[in-house]
Write a protein that holds these residues in place. Structure first.
Motif, mmCIF file in Angstrom:
data_model
loop_
_atom_site.group_PDB
_atom_site.id
_atom_site.type_symbol
_atom_site.label_atom_id
_atom_site.label_comp_id
_atom_site.label_asym_id
_atom_site.label_seq_id
_atom_site.Cartn_x
_atom_site.Cartn_y
_atom_site.Cartn_z
ATOM 1 N N GLY A 177 -31.321 45.908 38.210
ATOM 2 C CA GLY A 177 -30.480 46.698 39.075
ATOM 3 C C GLY A 177 -29.152 46.170 39.384
ATOM 4 O O GLY A 177 -28.208 46.854 39.664
ATOM 5 N N TYR A 178 -28.965 44.886 39.310
ATOM 6 C CA TYR A 178 -27.744 44.239 39.719
ATOM 7 C C TYR A 178 -26.904 43.778 38.280
ATOM 8 O O TYR A 178 -25.803 43.188 38.268
ATOM 9 C CB TYR A 178 -27.826 42.987 40.504
ATOM 10 C CG TYR A 178 -28.511 42.919 41.932
ATOM 11 C CD1 TYR A 178 -27.607 43.746 42.858
ATOM 12 C CD2 TYR A 178 -29.635 43.076 42.101
ATOM 13 C CE1 TYR A 178 -28.197 43.767 43.976
ATOM 14 C CE2 TYR A 178 -30.363 43.136 43.457
ATOM 15 C CZ TYR A 178 -29.421 43.565 44.477
ATOM 16 O OH TYR A 178 -30.040 43.968 45.589
ATOM 17 N N MET A 179 -27.654 44.177 37.017
ATOM 18 C CA MET A 179 -26.928 44.208 35.929
ATOM 19 C C MET A 179 -27.019 42.413 35.508
ATOM 20 O O MET A 179 -26.635 41.955 34.567
ATOM 21 C CB MET A 179 -25.525 44.389 35.706
ATOM 22 C CG MET A 179 -25.255 45.776 35.831
ATOM 23 S SD MET A 179 -25.600 46.888 34.404
ATOM 24 C CE MET A 179 -23.929 46.196 33.153
ATOM 25 N N ASN A 180 -27.933 41.702 36.126
ATOM 26 C CA ASN A 180 -28.332 40.449 35.910
ATOM 27 C C ASN A 180 -29.055 40.588 34.528
ATOM 28 O O ASN A 180 -29.989 41.466 34.211
ATOM 29 C CB ASN A 180 -29.269 39.536 36.810
ATOM 30 C CG ASN A 180 -28.508 39.277 38.214
ATOM 31 O OD1 ASN A 180 -27.357 39.108 38.063
ATOM 32 N ND2 ASN A 180 -29.201 39.706 39.129
ATOM 33 N N ILE A 181 -28.704 39.544 33.509
ATOM 34 C CA ILE A 181 -29.320 39.720 32.087
ATOM 35 C C ILE A 181 -30.111 38.587 31.398
ATOM 36 O O ILE A 181 -29.450 37.643 31.876
ATOM 37 C CB ILE A 181 -28.125 40.513 31.091
ATOM 38 C CG1 ILE A 181 -27.433 41.674 31.731
ATOM 39 C CG2 ILE A 181 -28.659 40.250 29.523
ATOM 40 C CD1 ILE A 181 -26.260 41.779 30.826
ATOM 41 N N ALA A 182 -31.216 38.828 30.734
ATOM 42 C CA ALA A 182 -31.905 37.774 30.138
ATOM 43 C C ALA A 182 -31.754 37.967 28.909
ATOM 44 O O ALA A 182 -32.172 39.262 28.381
ATOM 45 C CB ALA A 182 -33.164 37.558 30.605
ATOM 46 N N MET A 183 -31.378 37.172 28.032
ATOM 47 C CA MET A 183 -31.326 37.473 26.491
ATOM 48 C C MET A 183 -32.040 36.246 25.708
ATOM 49 O O MET A 183 -32.081 35.402 26.125
ATOM 50 C CB MET A 183 -29.877 37.423 26.032
ATOM 51 C CG MET A 183 -28.765 38.777 26.439
ATOM 52 S SD MET A 183 -27.278 38.431 26.286
ATOM 53 C CE MET A 183 -27.255 38.991 24.566
ATOM 54 N N GLU A 184 -32.063 36.434 24.420
ATOM 55 C CA GLU A 184 -32.703 35.624 23.510
ATOM 56 C C GLU A 184 -31.907 35.510 22.182
ATOM 57 O O GLU A 184 -31.303 36.620 21.860
ATOM 58 C CB GLU A 184 -34.179 35.852 23.264
ATOM 59 C CG GLU A 184 -35.214 36.185 24.497
ATOM 60 C CD GLU A 184 -36.501 36.774 24.180
ATOM 61 O OE1 GLU A 184 -36.583 37.559 23.058
ATOM 62 O OE2 GLU A 184 -37.539 36.578 24.904
#
Length: 99
Positions: A56-63
């Motif tokens: 909800g805080y727009m923290n993002i995990a990407m691969e």
């Protein structure tokens, strides 16, 4: 005028009802989870990779992430975590063929 959907960090979550015929940001997120996206930061840097998760805080995990500065590939990372307050927008990557 691009047909690529974009989620902007500027509008707070739940800030008013969407008009009929429009999709909610959560619909966009569900659509692009596990798919290639472009994350643009406030400083202009682009990260391109597969969206693994988002809160909800727009923290993002990407691969499988690639970092682009001024359109030039600078680095490649396995997993990437981006703090939400740095995110300008998230965009679905246009489909492209890979050799």
């Amino acid at each position: 005028s691009s047909s690529i959907p974009v989620l902007r960090a500027a509008s707070p979550a739940g800030a008013g009802a969407m008009s009929t015929g429009k999709r909610a940001p959560s619909d966009f997120i569900k659509q692009v989870l596990g798919r290639p996206v472009i994350v643009k930061l406030n400083n202009g840097t682009d990260y391109r990779g597969v969206l693994a998760c988002l809160d909800g805080y727009m923290n993002i995990a990407m691969e499988q992430t690639e970092e682009y500065v001024d359109g030039v590939l600078k680095n490649k990372y396995g997993d990437t975590f981006i703090r939400g307050n740095n995110v300008l927008y998230i965009s679905a990557q246009p489909k492209q063929r890979r050799a």
